[in-house]
Design a protein around this motif. Structure first.
Motif, mmCIF file in Angstrom:
data_model
loop_
_atom_site.group_PDB
_atom_site.id
_atom_site.type_symbol
_atom_site.label_atom_id
_atom_site.label_comp_id
_atom_site.label_asym_id
_atom_site.label_seq_id
_atom_site.Cartn_x
_atom_site.Cartn_y
_atom_site.Cartn_z
ATOM 1 N N ARG A 139 31.022 -8.698 70.860
ATOM 2 C CA ARG A 139 31.721 -9.669 71.702
ATOM 3 C C ARG A 139 31.305 -9.536 73.166
ATOM 4 N NH1 ARG A 139 36.182 -12.588 69.911
ATOM 5 N NH2 ARG A 139 36.027 -13.483 71.985
ATOM 6 N N ARG B 261 27.909 -11.120 73.600
ATOM 7 C CA ARG B 261 28.028 -12.584 73.532
ATOM 8 C C ARG B 261 28.617 -13.155 74.815
ATOM 9 N NH1 ARG B 261 30.681 -13.075 67.456
ATOM 10 N NH2 ARG B 261 28.754 -12.801 66.245
ATOM 11 N N ASN C 130 25.794 -13.885 77.070
ATOM 12 C CA ASN C 130 24.666 -14.616 76.465
ATOM 13 C C ASN C 130 23.552 -13.712 75.944
ATOM 14 O OD1 ASN C 130 25.778 -17.250 76.972
ATOM 15 N ND2 ASN C 130 25.210 -16.973 79.136
ATOM 16 N N VAL D 194 22.837 -12.984 73.013
ATOM 17 C CA VAL D 194 23.122 -13.379 71.632
ATOM 18 C C VAL D 194 22.174 -12.723 70.635
ATOM 19 C CG1 VAL D 194 23.305 -15.334 70.048
ATOM 20 C CG2 VAL D 194 24.089 -15.566 72.420
ATOM 21 N N ASN E 297 23.398 -10.374 67.579
ATOM 22 C CA ASN E 297 23.120 -10.693 66.173
ATOM 23 C C ASN E 297 22.444 -9.523 65.459
ATOM 24 O OD1 ASN E 297 24.239 -13.223 66.388
ATOM 25 N ND2 ASN E 297 22.300 -14.253 66.797
#
Length: 535
Positions: free
Chosen positions: A466, A469, A472, A474, A478
């Protein structure tokens, strides 16, 4: 002499017991008039010490969780008489006089062909305990503190609710659509705050000296995602009381006395917090381990203080708290300003600000907005190492940053107080040094403690994902998610179980700590289910 809240409550309790209105005055649901808030080591004295030090049970927590079958005075009298006999057997005496705890979900395995998601969904009912399980009217008091509403326990050796675990369990309950159970658990925590002035580590009498990382504001915010932001107003009194607990003694601090309980004065106008515990005795649930460790030090009481504070941190134990970075006997937890604790308190201050705004109290809303900003600035000033480009705990006694790299550094990203450049730098270090085949390792060193390498823990994976994320990052988020989910599913496929922690480096099974890896398991279930079902 000012007593800490836990002790003040025990004194108040003793006085209230003299009045017939006691049960209605203190508890929302009538409790047993035999309820004793003393911890089992205080109740049973020499008997407790003998059982623990002679290792009657492999796990010290077992006896701390036993329920006496007879009045305490009767058991103690029987013990004094029986121990004089030549044929006395301590374990037989214990089993005759105490009921052993039942381990929730122990041995529970998935049904044939059941997916991990189906397994977790089935486990909610296995791990849920009904309201008011604890001391019953007319029976001797065990260490379990009754709660007014149903709640989810972690599993394994843990048959009680745990404070910070529960937030991550709630993530999974939200994914399962079990909003009512989330609210029940939050109501239980609110009840504990009203009753004791804070949320104990868990609902056991031996946890009344300490709390755990303050996730209550995050729980309330999680519920508000389903039931609306006015939920913050509903729990505003309890949010305020929890904040008061962490800040108790703030106004008493000076240059000569910079720390009291959980609050620390770094300079005029700069206040941050530390982990603490109001007791300086061995932990009843780890009594033998603490006593044996204390034999290797010259100041047992100081060791116990730091050990207990380490337990309040939830990271029990980790090189984060060790003076030499290697050995538990050098633990000095209360000397640190932990970056994770203070990031959570920023969130609590921000939640208080919004709660008061929704209530229409502009003065209080402004106050807590300012306090949150002051704390954020202080964290960035004291816990950020510009040279290493990473967040660390700050040793306010030695007046220097820790050198231990840990996943506590993701908390400023999780609560969105890091700058974009700081977040990017943290991400670089996470990918370079922390990311392993099974997820993120907790620290970069191996000490044999469970909150160090090679272990990975569900809450820290979630906070990292979190946090990344939020800024950004990402692609890295992932990667963390994929590695962690795959390791969870691999172990589940091989064993039919979810476990408390994972070896993310060799994926050979987590090690370290005071007890074996536990199955169940509340926060692993919650985080995995959330990651499997998120869009």
């Amino acid at each position: 002499m000012k007593l800490p809240p836990a002790n003040r409550f025990i004194l108040l309790f003793s006085l209230l017991c003299l009045t017939p209105a006691w049960s209605q005055a203190v508890f929302e649901k009538p409790q047993s008039t035999t309820l004793n808030l003393a911890s089992p080591d205080e109740q049973f004295g020499a008997l407790f010490e003998a059982v623990q030090l002679k290792a009657v049970f492999p796990d010290s927590k077992t006896f701390a969780d036993c329920t006496p079958k007879f009045p305490i005075a009767t058991i103690l009298a029987s013990y004094e008489s029986a121990r004089q006999r030549s044929d006395f057997d301590l374990k037989t005496f214990v089993t005759q006089n105490f009921t052993l705890p039942i381990k929730p979900a122990s041995g529970y395995t998935s049904k044939a062909g059941q997916t991990a998601q189906e397994h977790i969904t089935d486990l909610w009912s296995v791990l849920t305990r009904p309201a008011s399980t604890g001391t019953k009217a007319g029976t001797p008091a065990g260490s379990l503190i009754a709660l007014p509403k149903p709640y989810v326990v972690p599993g394994g050796r843990f048959g009680e609710i745990y404070y910070w675990d529960s937030y991550f369990t709630m993530l999974g309950l939200k994914a399962s659509g079990q909003t009512a159970l989330i609210r029940n658990m939050i109501d239980n925590f609110a009840y504990l705050i009203r009753t004791f002035g804070f949320i104990p580590n868990g609902n056991r009498t031996y946890f009344l000296g300490r709390s755990q990382p303050p996730f209550f504001s995050l729980m309330v915010n999680l519920l508000s995602e389903v039931q609306g932001r006015r939920v913050l107003v509903t729990y505003l009194p309890e949010l305020q009381k929890e904040y008061n607990f962490w800040m108790d003694g703030r106004d008493q601090l000076t240059d000569e006395r910079p720390a009291y309980r959980r609050v620390v004065r770094l300079e005029e106008g700069v206040y941050l917090n530390r982990y603490y515990d109001d007791k300086i005795t061995p932990r009843p649930e780890s009594y033998r381990e603490d006593v044996q460790l204390a034999k290797r030090t010259k100041t047992p009481a100081i060791l116990y203080k730091h050990i207990r504070a380490g337990a309040e941190s939830g990271w029990d134990f980790s090189s984060r708290w060790f003076r030499d970075g290697k050995n538990l006997k050098t633990i000095h937890t209360t000397d640190f300003i932990p970056v994770d604790l203070n990031a959570l308190l920023v969130n609590l201050e921000q939640t208080l600000a919004e709660g008061y705004r929704l209530k229409g109290d502009k003065v209080q809303a402004k106050k807590y907005t300012v306090l949150a900003q002051q704390r954020r600035d202080a964290i960035l000033r004291y816990c950020w190492n510009a040279k290493s480009q990473f967040f660390f705990d700050y040793d306010f006694v030695a007046e220097k940053l820790s050198t231990v790299y840990s996943l506590a550094a993701v908390y400023p990203l999780f609560v969105r107080i890091a700058t974009p450049s700081q977040a990017q730098a943290v991400a670089v270090t996470l990918e370079k040094s922390f990311l392993k085949p099974g997820g993120l390792t907790t620290t970069l060193v191996r000490t044999g403690e469970q909150w160090d390498a090679p272990n990975g823990w569900a809450p820290l994976q979630w906070l990292s994902i979190r946090g990344l994320r939020n800024y950004n990052q990402v692609q890295l988020a992932n990667k963390v998610k994929t590695n962690w989910v795959n390791e969870n599913l691999r172990v589940y496929k091989a064993s039919g179980k979810m476990v408390e922690k994972y070896d993310v480096i060799s994926t050979a099974g987590a090690k370290g700590g005071e007890y074996p890896n536990q199955d169940g398991f509340g926060w692993t279930n919650g985080v995995l289910l959330t990651l499997l079902t998120e869009k």
